[in-house]
Design a protein around this motif. Structure first.
Motif, PDB file in Angstrom:
ATOM      1  N   LYS A   1      11.041   0.511  -4.019  1.00 37.36           N
ATOM      2  CA  LYS A   1      10.883  -0.548  -3.012  1.00 37.36           C
ATOM      3  C   LYS A   1       9.486  -0.429  -2.427  1.00 37.36           C
ATOM      4  CE  LYS A   1      12.941  -2.488   1.165  1.00 37.36           C
ATOM      5  NZ  LYS A   1      14.089  -2.413   2.091  1.00 37.36           N
ATOM      6  N   LYS A   2       8.765  -1.536  -2.428  1.00 35.02           N
ATOM      7  CA  LYS A   2       7.421  -1.598  -1.855  1.00 35.02           C
ATOM      8  C   LYS A   2       7.424  -2.627  -0.733  1.00 35.02           C
ATOM      9  CE  LYS A   2       4.474   0.796  -4.531  1.00 35.02           C
ATOM     10  NZ  LYS A   2       3.534   1.748  -3.986  1.00 35.02           N
ATOM     11  N   ARG A   3       6.619  -2.355   0.308  1.00 39.17           N
ATOM     12  CA  ARG A   3       6.530  -3.248   1.454  1.00 39.17           C
ATOM     13  C   ARG A   3       5.064  -3.502   1.786  1.00 39.17           C
ATOM     14  NH1 ARG A   3       5.932  -2.677   6.944  1.00 39.17           N
ATOM     15  NH2 ARG A   3       6.960  -4.281   8.179  1.00 39.17           N
ATOM     16  N   ALA A   4       4.759  -4.743   2.086  1.00 35.06           N
ATOM     17  CA  ALA A   4       3.421  -5.107   2.545  1.00 35.06           C
ATOM     18  C   ALA A   4       3.418  -5.003   4.068  1.00 35.06           C
ATOM     19  CB  ALA A   4       3.067  -6.521   2.103  1.00 35.06           C
ATOM     20  N   PRO A   5       2.732  -4.021   4.633  1.00 30.11           N
ATOM     21  CA  PRO A   5       2.819  -3.781   6.074  1.00 30.11           C
ATOM     22  C   PRO A   5       2.365  -4.958   6.938  1.00 30.11           C
ATOM     23  CG  PRO A   5       1.476  -2.083   4.990  1.00 30.11           C
ATOM     24  CD  PRO A   5       1.850  -3.086   3.960  1.00 30.11           C
ATOM     25  N   LEU A   6       1.369  -5.692   6.496  1.00 33.24           N
ATOM     26  CA  LEU A   6       0.825  -6.773   7.318  1.00 33.24           C
ATOM     27  C   LEU A   6       1.814  -7.910   7.527  1.00 33.24           C
ATOM     28  CD1 LEU A   6      -1.708  -7.731   8.821  1.00 33.24           C
ATOM     29  CD2 LEU A   6      -2.455  -8.797   6.704  1.00 33.24           C
ATOM     30  N   CYS A   7       2.523  -8.300   6.455  1.00 35.37           N
ATOM     31  CA  CYS A   7       3.410  -9.460   6.557  1.00 35.37           C
ATOM     32  C   CYS A   7       4.892  -9.098   6.495  1.00 35.37           C
ATOM     33  CB  CYS A   7       3.086 -10.477   5.463  1.00 35.37           C
ATOM     34  SG  CYS A   7       3.432  -9.869   3.802  1.00 35.37           S
TER      35      CYS A   7
ATOM     36  N   ALA B   1      -1.538  -8.377  -0.408  1.00 33.39           N
ATOM     37  CA  ALA B   1      -0.554  -7.296  -0.558  1.00 33.39           C
ATOM     38  C   ALA B   1       0.786  -7.842  -1.045  1.00 33.39           C
ATOM     39  CB  ALA B   1      -0.384  -6.552   0.767  1.00 33.39           C
ATOM     40  N   SER B   2       1.201  -8.970  -0.527  1.00 35.22           N
ATOM     41  CA  SER B   2       2.474  -9.575  -0.949  1.00 35.22           C
ATOM     42  C   SER B   2       2.414  -9.982  -2.421  1.00 35.22           C
ATOM     43  CB  SER B   2       2.797 -10.787  -0.073  1.00 35.22           C
ATOM     44  OG  SER B   2       4.030 -11.357  -0.434  1.00 35.22           O
ATOM     45  N   ILE B   3       1.296 -10.525  -2.845  1.00 35.80           N
ATOM     46  CA  ILE B   3       1.119 -10.952  -4.235  1.00 35.80           C
ATOM     47  C   ILE B   3       1.144  -9.745  -5.178  1.00 35.80           C
ATOM     48  CG2 ILE B   3      -0.558 -11.971  -5.833  1.00 35.80           C
ATOM     49  CD1 ILE B   3      -1.399 -13.812  -3.445  1.00 35.80           C
ATOM     50  N   MET B   4       0.654  -8.616  -4.733  1.00 37.82           N
ATOM     51  CA  MET B   4       0.563  -7.412  -5.568  1.00 37.82           C
ATOM     52  C   MET B   4       1.870  -6.626  -5.664  1.00 37.82           C
ATOM     53  SD  MET B   4      -2.508  -7.315  -6.813  1.00 37.82           S
ATOM     54  CE  MET B   4      -2.297  -5.710  -7.545  1.00 37.82           C
ATOM     55  N   LEU B   5       2.796  -6.841  -4.751  1.00 36.62           N
ATOM     56  CA  LEU B   5       3.980  -5.984  -4.637  1.00 36.62           C
ATOM     57  C   LEU B   5       4.770  -5.811  -5.935  1.00 36.62           C
ATOM     58  CD1 LEU B   5       5.541  -6.960  -1.179  1.00 36.62           C
ATOM     59  CD2 LEU B   5       4.442  -4.800  -1.802  1.00 36.62           C
ATOM     60  N   ALA B   6       5.081  -6.880  -6.617  1.00 33.24           N
ATOM     61  CA  ALA B   6       5.963  -6.791  -7.791  1.00 33.24           C
ATOM     62  C   ALA B   6       5.351  -5.924  -8.891  1.00 33.24           C
ATOM     63  CB  ALA B   6       6.293  -8.185  -8.321  1.00 33.24           C
TER      64      ALA B   6
END
Length: 150
Positions: free
Chosen positions: A36-42, A128-133
């Motif tokens: 599980k990865k999370r983008a801290p900013l959004c 960051a959201s775009i990179m998560l997957a």
């Protein structure tokens, strides 16, 4: 261009269609690896489950809680993820990062289609959201292969 025009371009029909039709959007039962990865900013999150057989992804599932851009990125990855190697996933991840941060070309085959996210270059808070997957998948592959060797 106005800010409103920029946002319309950013959230194109193609991005919204990808986000609405995400492949492999179910978690796996008893995967070899789960990350599980999370983008801290959004606050976007992506959880990836996968199995690896002979160095290639044999089963894959994802749970994506992200903006339309993060969902579109996960959908593009999901369309082509089965049968991929760690090197292919890492190359796509690195190319996507270079596309967003350095103006590089989008990932190529077998991960074509990321050009739809090129307008997001100017929106660093969405990177960051775009990179998560791809980041979660790369990490999950490494963990699965480590567990397989243990």
């Amino acid at each position: 261009m106005t800010a409103e025009t920029d946002l319309i371009k950013l959230y194109s029909q193609r991005i919204l269609a990808l986000a609405a039709d995400m492949p492999l959007a179910e978690r796996l039962e008893a995967p070899m690896a789960s990350v599980k990865k999370r983008a801290p900013l959004c606050g976007s999150t992506v959880t990836v489950d996968l199995d690896v057989e002979d160095g290639r992804i044999s089963r894959f599932g994802q749970d994506v809680k992200a903006c339309a851009l993060g969902q579109a990125s996960a959908a593009l990855m999901g369309q082509n993820i089965l049968g991929r190697t760690q090197a292919e996933v890492e190359a796509a991840r690195d190319a996507l990062k270079a596309m967003l941060k350095d103006g590089g070309p989008p990932p190529g085959a077998p991960f074509a289609g990321y050009d739809v996210l090129e307008p997001a270059r100017d929106y660093k808070n969405r990177h960051a959201s775009i990179m998560l997957a791809l980041e979660a998948t790369s990490q999950a592959m490494a963990e699965a292969q480590q567990a397989d060797c243990a």
